[in-house]
Design an enzyme around this catalytic site. Sequence first.
Site, short mmCIF file in Angstrom:
data_model
loop_
_atom_site.label_atom_id
_atom_site.label_comp_id
_atom_site.label_asym_id
_atom_site.label_seq_id
_atom_site.Cartn_x
_atom_site.Cartn_y
_atom_site.Cartn_z
N SER A 65 0.88 -1.23 -0.02
CA SER A 65 0.00 -0.01 -0.07
C SER A 65 1.04 1.28 -0.09
CB SER A 65 -1.12 0.15 1.12
OG SER A 65 -2.09 0.77 1.00
N ASP A 197 -9.21 -5.11 -5.11
CA ASP A 197 -8.94 -4.10 -4.10
C ASP A 197 -9.46 -2.81 -4.24
OD1 ASP A 197 -7.12 -2.21 -2.98
OD2 ASP A 197 -5.22 -3.27 -3.31
N HIS A 226 -7.32 -5.76 -0.74
CA HIS A 226 -6.13 -4.95 -0.23
C HIS A 226 -5.48 -5.61 0.75
CE1 HIS A 226 -3.96 -1.17 -0.72
NE2 HIS A 226 -3.90 -1.30 0.77
#
Length: 246
Positions: A65, A197, A226
């Site tokens: 991320s 995601d 995610h």
Amino acid sequence: MSADDWDAQLLYFLDKGYRVVAHDRRGHGRSSQVGDGHDMDHYAADIAAVVAHLGLRNAVHIGHSTGGGEATRYVARHGQDQGRVAKLVLIGAVPPIMVRTEANPSGLPTEVFDGFRQQLAANRAQFYLDIASGPFYGFNRPGAQAAQGVVHNWWRQGMMGGAKAHHDGIRAFSETDFTEDLKVIGVPTLVMHGDDDQIVPIANSALLSAKLLKRGTLKVYEGLPHGLCTTQADVVNPDLLTFIRA
């Protein structure tokens, strides 16, 4: 979040005989809640300081991320000299750039990130519960059952950090353009992303990053969210190991 979010990977790779290092970003987890420097240049410089302090060589850097952006900038600007970096892995990562601009017309509207900042400022604790129990792990999908321990651990990690760091960090992960960083990275790079995601949409991130990298390999996970490193560690970890050993 903090280094604790990598528990499933830390223990897995320790068991395989690797040395594993994880850090809490400035303003996050157990690191100092400093008032400034919450941007990708400082994040990358902090990594460089840790790497130099520990004398690391031939390391595989893995970022998820926002951390994917952090690792991208570190490798591009600090990590390709003196044999510091052997490989790079980007998981559900924010590069090349998330926000919509003239150069990135398919990005997310800035209003999305303005909303994040507003919710964080209004009630950070509730915002973190909502994210963790909903889109981060795909627990908002029909038929999905939220793992309460996972939700509470995400919340715990978030609340350890500072609101100022988190507020500024939204700008860092959404508005930083990593296009040129990706272009200059020469080490083998694995780009891993779930195609469900909801936090970092795959079309505007992994699919583009893999094309910009000189030695990029794309691995798409059908239906995964995610937070796949936690909820699907049994899938992610062997793929990481295969790439690291190759």
